[in-house]
Enzyme design. Structure first.
Site, mmCIF file in Angstrom:
data_model
loop_
_atom_site.group_PDB
_atom_site.id
_atom_site.type_symbol
_atom_site.label_atom_id
_atom_site.label_comp_id
_atom_site.label_asym_id
_atom_site.label_seq_id
_atom_site.Cartn_x
_atom_site.Cartn_y
_atom_site.Cartn_z
ATOM 1 N N ASP A 1 -5.204 8.667 8.938
ATOM 2 C CA ASP A 1 -5.139 7.316 9.510
ATOM 3 C C ASP A 1 -3.836 7.058 10.250
ATOM 4 O O ASP A 1 -3.686 6.055 10.932
ATOM 5 C CB ASP A 1 -5.363 6.246 8.425
ATOM 6 C CG ASP A 1 -4.325 6.292 7.316
ATOM 7 O OD1 ASP A 1 -3.332 7.036 7.435
ATOM 8 O OD2 ASP A 1 -4.509 5.559 6.319
ATOM 9 N N SER B 1 0.809 -1.216 0.000
ATOM 10 C CA SER B 1 0.000 0.000 0.000
ATOM 11 C C SER B 1 0.844 1.268 0.000
ATOM 12 O O SER B 1 0.393 2.321 -0.464
ATOM 13 C CB SER B 1 -0.947 0.012 1.206
ATOM 14 O OG SER B 1 -0.217 -0.001 2.425
ATOM 15 N N HIS C 1 -0.435 6.046 6.219
ATOM 16 C CA HIS C 1 0.155 6.298 4.909
ATOM 17 C C HIS C 1 0.575 7.756 4.765
ATOM 18 O O HIS C 1 -0.107 8.653 5.254
ATOM 19 C CB HIS C 1 -0.848 5.917 3.811
ATOM 20 C CG HIS C 1 -1.268 4.491 3.869
ATOM 21 N ND1 HIS C 1 -2.347 4.060 4.616
ATOM 22 C CD2 HIS C 1 -0.733 3.393 3.295
ATOM 23 C CE1 HIS C 1 -2.458 2.750 4.494
ATOM 24 N NE2 HIS C 1 -1.494 2.326 3.699
#
Length: 237
Positions: free
Chosen positions: A209, A61, A212
């Protein structure tokens, strides 16, 4: 203090990768396959693009730029740098959220359906966060390196180093960190010491979050990569 910030960051990364649905993973695979196929068509079709080199980023990711437009991720930033310098290379982003080294080993063959000049291997973080045996991760990364070289004998490989917090024990953490430079030495590949250097654990450089990087964070990640990638490209040219 840095490690204390790093711990929740990577813990959340594990939670996020485990949380991904099969539908999301399937859609991501389709997107990656489409990009690789389009790149193959581009390199086969136009006569003036025949000498264009291909740099393939193979990761999770963090490579896929989860939470952002892919144009803001570090592979896209690398393409911008390359274009600004007039270098004849095209970047392919083959990142897939939630990817482990075992999953990467299973999909590497269909990703390599074109000639690759530089292969950037950025997998392993999810293995460490799940407590997968370091030797298992080592074997999977070794297998990927060997498959890439088998299909592209003249390829230059760049391995992105990963780190995890010490909550799985200091021995495991140290062994995991060291496996990347060990693999780089054993296989004579180029090493990015730590992909997220200067970004991991910094709330101002990560999305809400806490997992990332933001676009600004990816600018730093791109420079971590470019510091190693630039001399590789220059040497190939």
């Amino acid at each position: 203090m840095r490690n204390l910030l790093f711990l929740p960051f990577l813990t959340l990364l594990l939670f996020s990768s485990c949380k991904q649905t099969e539908k999301e993973a399937h859609e991501a695979e389709i997107n990656v396959a489409s990009e690789v196929e389009n790149e193959t068509e581009d390199t086969d079709a136009p006569e003036d693009a025949g000498d264009t080199g291909t740099i393939l980023f193979f990761g999770d990711s963090l490579t896929a730029a989860m939470g952002l437009d892919p144009a803001e991720g570090y592979p896209a930033e690398i393409q911008k740098i390359i274009d600004s310098l007039g270098l004849n290379y095209s970047v392919v982003n083959a990142g897939l959220s939630g990817e482990t080294t075992a999953a990467g080993k299973n999909r590497i063959n269909w990703v390599l359906n074109q000639e690759v000049d530089v292969f950037v291997l950025a997998l392993g973080a999810n293995d460490g966060l799940r407590g997968i045996a370091v030797e298992e991760t080592r074997k999977n990364l070794q297998a990927i390196i060997e498959m890439v070289r088998q299909k592209n004998p003249d390829v230059e490989i760049v391995l992105a180093g990963m780190q995890i917090p010490p909550n799985l024990g200091t021995e495991y953490t140290a062994d995991f960190k060291e496996l990347f430079p060990e693999l780089a030495r054993q296989n004579n590949v180029h090493l990015i010491p730590f992909l997220l250097e200067g970004v991991a654990g910094d709330p101002e450089l990560n999305q809400q979050d806490g997992i990332h990087p933001t676009a600004e964070g990816y600018d730093i990640v791109a420079m971590n990569v470019w510091e190693v990638l630039e001399p590789v490209i220059q040497e190939k040219d």
